[in-house]
Design an enzyme around this catalytic site. Sequence first.
Site, short mmCIF file in Angstrom:
data_model
loop_
_atom_site.label_atom_id
_atom_site.label_comp_id
_atom_site.label_asym_id
_atom_site.label_seq_id
_atom_site.Cartn_x
_atom_site.Cartn_y
_atom_site.Cartn_z
CG HIS A 10 61.17 35.45 -57.83
ND1 HIS A 10 62.05 34.61 -57.16
CD2 HIS A 10 61.82 36.66 -57.91
CE1 HIS A 10 63.15 35.27 -56.87
NE2 HIS A 10 63.04 36.50 -57.30
CB CYS A 65 66.58 36.31 -55.67
SG CYS A 65 65.56 37.79 -55.72
#
Length: 417
Positions: A361, A93
């Site tokens: 996300h 991420c």
Amino acid sequence: MIDTVYIIGSFSTPFQKWPDKSGKDLTRDALVGALKDAEFTDAGSIESAYFSNCGMGIIWDQDLVRGHCMFAPMVDEGLFPERVPIVNVEGGCASGSMAVHLAWKDILSGLHDVSIAVGMDKFYHEDMGKVMTAFEHGIDREDRGRLISEYQAVADECGQTFQFGPNRSIFMDTYAMQACWHMWKWGTTQRQIAVGASKNHYNGSLNPNAQYRFEVPVEKVLDDYEVSYPVTRSMCAPIGDGAAAAILCSEKFLKTQPLHVQKRAVKVRASTLSGGKHRPISEPSLTRWAAEKSYKLSGLSPQDINVAEVHDATSFCEIYQAEMMGFCPIGEGGKFIESGATMLDGKIPINTSGGLVSKGHPIGATGISMIYEIITQLRGEAEKRQVKDAQYGLIENGGGVISVEEFACGVTILERS
């Protein structure tokens, strides 16, 4: 060596389900948006490119040359210059912040005057098994047993049971166990986590790029479906598609641009990366290390920061990262969030975009979209979610899981010119 690096153009697509857009379409949207924001008539000035992505190999069967494949049609059309090196970046991420960091170093070293970072991911797919497998690649799969045993030890310490197994997200389970320990150690409450989630859903309702654009009251956050105690669905980042981009340049190049473009440029005061390790849960994390390095490099302190985006894959993460960024003492993050200090009109507004739990996300795009939000704030262009007189903004972006922290972290500090 260059003393100052600026971000001259930035853009983020809305994060959502994009069934009619390919990865190439989203990459194009991000590039074109950033070029337009920088008022570039073409991309001919760009000398290097960094492409952040995590899911293409596992979900879409395209690995090794991901960015090259995404940019190739734009090169054919003359939208992107020929022979520009494209480097693929992958760090879970945190990939987006890594891409920006590498572009920053290109310019800081004097190697190039203009570089671009683009992040893109598509996580909606007809085979959701592939999608869940992609997330599983964010841990050390060869040594999965060590991760589980470490979390079982944490669970034993705080009187909980660590849940893992089929049809569960190991990321949500690990974050949840970190939250349980924090509740046991410091008295943090599930309600305080819910307050942060509700605040971010409100911010997301004001953000046209957010995947979830609706408010969720605290009680509804608490009553929502339990993913992994104490985390409910409203406290978790959703799966999404999207892309974001940032164009970085040297001061020398910036001075060749129109005055109004110069005035909208945002200065990069610091960009630091850190790596994770196996550690005791009581020890501050890699994010604290990266933050301290960024404060030192920028000559600033936590008290100077006016607005921040932190990586809230779950809403507990915002509590924890508020502590790691130095916005409040360790152990007081829950009380800090509950006090209203991180609201739009608070002491240090955090996740004005809605955060990951509301904005969405799509992993490869996330870090760059966080930078886009802070740039928007520093330019005074955030409209209903605008923070008053924001001069300095911070971005914390973590990725992967090793032990009780992430594998990688990037912290960036930006300044209004």
